[in-house]
Design an enzyme around this catalytic site. Sequence first.
Site, PDB file in Angstrom:
ATOM      1  N   GLY A 319     -56.252  44.590 -12.023  1.00 55.49           N
ATOM      2  CA  GLY A 319     -57.349  44.072 -12.815  1.00 55.49           C
ATOM      3  C   GLY A 319     -57.499  42.569 -12.692  1.00 55.49           C
ATOM      4  NE  ARG A 320     -57.809  40.977 -18.169  1.00 59.56           N
ATOM      5  CZ  ARG A 320     -58.592  41.001 -19.240  1.00 59.56           C
ATOM      6  NH1 ARG A 320     -58.871  39.901 -19.885  1.00 59.56           N
ATOM      7  NH2 ARG A 320     -59.098  42.144 -19.666  1.00 59.56           N
ATOM      8  CE1 TYR A 365     -64.317  43.639 -24.907  1.00 59.48           C
ATOM      9  CE2 TYR A 365     -64.284  41.994 -23.172  1.00 59.48           C
ATOM     10  CZ  TYR A 365     -64.576  43.267 -23.598  1.00 59.48           C
ATOM     11  OH  TYR A 365     -65.121  44.164 -22.729  1.00 59.48           O
ATOM     12  CB  CYS A 392     -81.740  31.053 -29.791  1.00 57.79           C
ATOM     13  SG  CYS A 392     -82.664  29.585 -29.336  1.00 57.79           S
ATOM     14  CD  GLU A 393     -76.765  36.062 -30.931  1.00 57.81           C
ATOM     15  OE1 GLU A 393     -76.197  36.649 -31.876  1.00 57.81           O
ATOM     16  OE2 GLU A 393     -77.902  36.353 -30.521  1.00 57.81           O
ATOM     17  CE1 TYR A 422     -63.478  43.382 -15.645  1.00 55.91           C
ATOM     18  CE2 TYR A 422     -61.515  42.145 -16.238  1.00 55.91           C
ATOM     19  CZ  TYR A 422     -62.110  43.250 -15.653  1.00 55.91           C
ATOM     20  OH  TYR A 422     -61.328  44.212 -15.075  1.00 55.91           O
TER      21      TYR A 422
END
Length: 480
Positions: A319-320, A365, A392-393, A422
Amino acid sequence: MSRSAHPAGPSHGHPLATIEPATPPDLTVLNPRVWSANVTRQAGELAVAGVPATRLAAEHGTPLFVLDTDDLRLRARAYATAFEGGDVYYAGKAFLCTAVAGLIADEGLGIDVCTAGELAIALRAGVDPDRLALHGNNKSVAELRLALEAGVGRIVLDSHLEIDRLAALAAELGARPRVLVRTTVGVEAHTHAFIATAHEDQKFGFSLATGQAEAAVTRVLGHPQLRLVGLHSHIGSQIFDTGGFEVAAHRVVSLLARIRDTHGVELPEIDLGGGQGIAYVDGDDPQPAADVAARLRQIVERECGLAGLAVPRLSVEPGRAIIGPSMLTLYEVGTVKPIELDGGLVRNYVSVDGGMSDNIRTALYDADYTVVLANRLSSAAPQLSRVVGKHCESGDIVVRDCWLPADLAPGDLLAVAATGAYCYAMASNYNRIPRPPVVAVAGARSQVIVRRETLEQLMANDVGWDPVSHRADSAVPVGG
């Protein structure tokens, strides 16, 4: 809900406003576990493989993903060497482009892909199809057909419908693909609930506990068009110890023994997945590839010995752990806004020119990251800070809690470590922002391997509409 965050994202407001912050670290130190091997400071400025951050920003703009290619090669080579005699599959979903796919293949690794797009990139890069594994819980007929026509080496089966679907396609094409059955072993890795993938209530695989896995094996063996070569399991991601793998291996090997006893077949392969963790912040303590390999081999050999089975070929998916530490992101500071918190604390909100469109992991996460001032050293006192994006969040946070120099100003550059996995792969055009480029650096030179998107490219699929054909007097009446 399974997490404490607000349904629209992480908790709003100031969740740590009443918590006394930890002692500030030395802001000049670069932890070698967190940063890639060729990240240094030159005259106070951050440099990657000898290329200063200011030059990278000037030549390629910001936000900018910067890949330390020699570091990536070292990590890939370490896994290939550690698991010699087995198979190591690089996670295409972590980050994939043709340059990286070719580099990974050069170092002796396979690649796991889960869509037609990822498969197409690997094939375009010239990766041997036999070293590809196709994953996914909902592979389309078109994707399975493409995999069969390309000669993909392994297809990991995830549902009864998929077993029958692949068998029919194989018969049509005169192919006999090698397949593995993905088993859900009931082991929940010590990780975030959204990235722990082996507990029962989730979309991947066939449950061991309910007998679905054995039924899937029986179904596959009933299709002569399919060549069952092994079992697959995956217990999660960002894992720092092998305890979960011990339980998973015991259960997978027990199923191998039951398959032998029931069907008279000893399967020659097992894939224990992976998800090895990396260091995002100082407290993270990842294991070297050699240690992971030694422990996994020991576990599998012991379990097979107890079951009276020959030791199968071992595959893993780190994976990562391969690409994650090899990349960083450069941002330019736009504004710095001090906010007074409870108890007299002050936090600087540092706004940069990217955000959740190039790194959504913090929002998804609550991921932690390390960030440093990249274009200069500062003698100013450390200031409690939060690095936020331009979207804008209110959940648009890049680094939730960090220390940065109190004299941080617009135009400064920040570097966020370990963004290889990711981040670009999950990037979006939220607020219609073009995705950043990816630049590979080695030997004091940089080269664009993924171009920056342009506004013209964003508009390319926006075809508009013909107002004449949508006039009220030209519309077809309902029921007409």
